[in-house]
Scaffold this motif. Structure first.
Motif, PDB file in Angstrom:
ATOM      1  N   CYS A  98       0.915 -16.566  24.040  1.00 49.14           N
ATOM      2  CA  CYS A  98       2.364 -16.618  24.466  1.00 49.14           C
ATOM      3  C   CYS A  98       3.130 -17.735  24.217  1.00 49.14           C
ATOM      4  N   GLN A 143       7.340 -17.517  27.784  1.00 50.90           N
ATOM      5  CA  GLN A 143       6.699 -16.325  28.081  1.00 50.90           C
ATOM      6  C   GLN A 143       5.549 -17.100  29.227  1.00 50.90           C
ATOM      7  N   LYS A 152       5.795 -15.981  33.265  1.00 49.36           N
ATOM      8  CA  LYS A 152       4.678 -15.488  33.948  1.00 49.36           C
ATOM      9  C   LYS A 152       4.297 -16.041  35.063  1.00 49.36           C
TER      10      LYS A 152
END
Length: 504
Positions: free
Chosen positions: A287, A291, A295
């Motif tokens: 990622c 990102q 999360k």
């Protein structure tokens, strides 16, 4: 070994903890016997039963070895060891029928529940510059590959999980199955003082070869590795989680930084420069920074982070292994979730209840205890098939110790039920069925013997206003000494079974 299904039980103990059983050889009995399971201990929780026979320790067949050899193998296995176990009835039937129990067949289990076949294993070896790893390599013309031999008990290799006849698949993440003996030896020499092996034992090797499956680190178990990723459950506070997620120059990955004091992150156990591996069990290795941050945000007020510190990260990278394997091991485990974590952390030690040690009227004592992650902290001893049970190996600071139990106390009642005429298995089952709390009426042996000599029925009525954890001395210590001597001499009498035992 058709018709006989050994169980493969993997036990893990924390520092200072035992596996929770005695290993014994007994006159008139074949094999290495499991005895005196500690209530709530690792062995009892994993499904071992009194009278079970140990066939293998860490993949090595032990049924024909001496007691001392098997003891040394278990002692030198480190914190985690796999046992192949056969129940008493099946073992005796197999012996009577001349069955070869050395064949590596069995049903792997954890807590008595069947699971998938054993996996290849990652083994991390490290040593000082002057020491040796403690193993040799052998090759056989009729067999493909290189195999471990001359693994010295107690050596770095043995403690890392290496066993005789393990087949070598990888060295520091590089497959070596097609290399010559000399090439692999050179690789190991060049590796220096730290090296990661991917090995497979005989049983797992046969399983995967029969399935025509290629083996690699992606299949491996990490249970033998000394450094573990950490699973951090964290709840957001008024000022968020209290840490920053950063990308570091010239370093791949996402790192924990600037942890605030007294924040949820600090309380949960996050450390500066931990590398983030996964968020809510979803890997973030590939990622982008944005990102990975998203999360965590999408987790809401609570999230679960898998992180590795620098030492753990370097170990996994040496073997080119993914720390996510650790989560797979946790998922495969059938141990109660709280137990898996509890055996890796120190048990809370509370001050022992003070015990009266003065001469007074003979009475039993009522001991009430709550089970901890480490169990109740005592062994229940008895002679198989003979009534009468007594306490041994009370763990200092454990639940039993705090409740007032002492070594050699005679068990009179379990949760209000008299057990003086019950056999060992029946009492064990009562304790197992008690849940997380247990109440035992017990008496010191000297007290018990004198009350019985006087024809007094031992019950709670003798306690009067005494509640529990009150210990009494006999009026005549000379009698106590004589009775204790007879108890110690008792295994020599023809009516009872002499036992050799070692405590773990």
């Amino acid at each position: 070994m058709a018709g006989y299904k050994p169980r493969v039980i993997s036990l893990t103990k924390r520092p200072g903890q035992t596996f929770g059983f005695y290993l014994r050889v007994e006159h008139g009995e074949e094999g290495h016997l499991i005895r005196c399971l500690e209530m709530g201990g690792p062995a009892e929780l994993a499904g071992m039963k009194d009278g079970d026979r140990i066939l293998r320790v860490g993949g090595t067949h032990v049924d024909g070895l001496s007691h001392s050899e098997v003891v040394d193998m278990v002692r030198n296995s480190g914190a985690t060891v796999a046992f192949h176990i056969l129940d008493e009835a099946s073992y005796k039937k197999a012996k009577a029928n001349g069955v070869n129990l050395s064949e590596p067949q069995g049903t792997p289990v954890a807590n008595g529940v069947s699971k998938q076949a054993e996996k290849p294993k990652l083994c991390y070896l490290f040593k000082s510059s002057s020491a040796s790893f403690g193993f040799s390599l052998r090759s056989v013309k009729s067999e493909k590959g290189l195999f471990m031999t001359e693994v010295t008990p107690g050596s770095m290799a043995y403690k890392a999980g290496v066993r005789v006849n393990d087949r070598l698949l990888e060295v520091n993440g590089e497959n070596v199955e097609s290399l010559t003996h000399e090439q692999v030896v050179d690789m190991i020499k060049l590796a220096g003082n730290c090296i990661m092996f991917l090995l497979v034992d005989e049983e797992a090797d046969k399983y995967y070869q029969n399935k025509h499956m290629k083996m690699g680190a992606w299949l491996a178990t990490t249970r033998y590795l000394p450094h573990k990723p950490r699973k951090i459950d964290i709840t957001k506070g008024s000022d968020a989680y209290g840490f920053l997620l950063r990308k570091e120059p010239n370093q791949a990955g996402h790192f924990i930084k600037d942890i605030e004091r007294h924040s949820p992150a600090s309380a949960a156990g996050l450390k500066e420069m931990d590398r983030l591996v996964a968020v809510d069990c979803k890997e973030v290795e590939t990622c982008s920074h944005e990102q990975a941050v998203n999360k965590i945000r999408q987790s809401g007020n609570t999230c679960c982070l898998l992180v590795v510190d620098k030492e753990t990260d370097q170990m996994y990278k040496l073997g080119k292994a993914n720390p996510m394997l650790f989560l797979e091991d946790l998922h495969d485990s059938n141990l109660p979730p709280s137990y898996t974590e509890a055996i890796k952390s120190p048990a809370p030690v509370q001050p022992s209840i003070s015990v009266q040690d003065r001469r007074e009227e003979l009475k039993p004592k009522l001991c009430k205890m709550e089970k901890t992650a480490a169990g109740y902290g005592f062994h229940l001893n008895g002679i198989q098939g003979v009534c009468g049970q007594y306490i041994k190996d009370v763990v200092q600071g454990g639940a039993a110790d705090r409740a007032g139990l002492e070594d050699d106390d005679i068990v009179v009642e379990v949760d209000g039920v008299n057990v003086e005429q019950s056999n060992h298995d029946e009492v064990v089952q009562m304790i197992r069925s008690s849940g997380n709390s247990l109440e035992m009426l017990v008496a010191k042996k000297s007290v018990y013997d004198q009350l019985k000599a006087k024809g007094v029925t031992i019950s709670r009525l003798l306690l009067g206003e005494t509640s529990y954890a009150q210990v009494h001395k006999a009026d005549t210590p000379e009698v106590s000494k004589e009775e204790r001597h007879e108890e110690e001499a008792r295994p020599e009498t023809p009516t009872e079974v002499a036992r050799e035992r070692v405590v773990y």
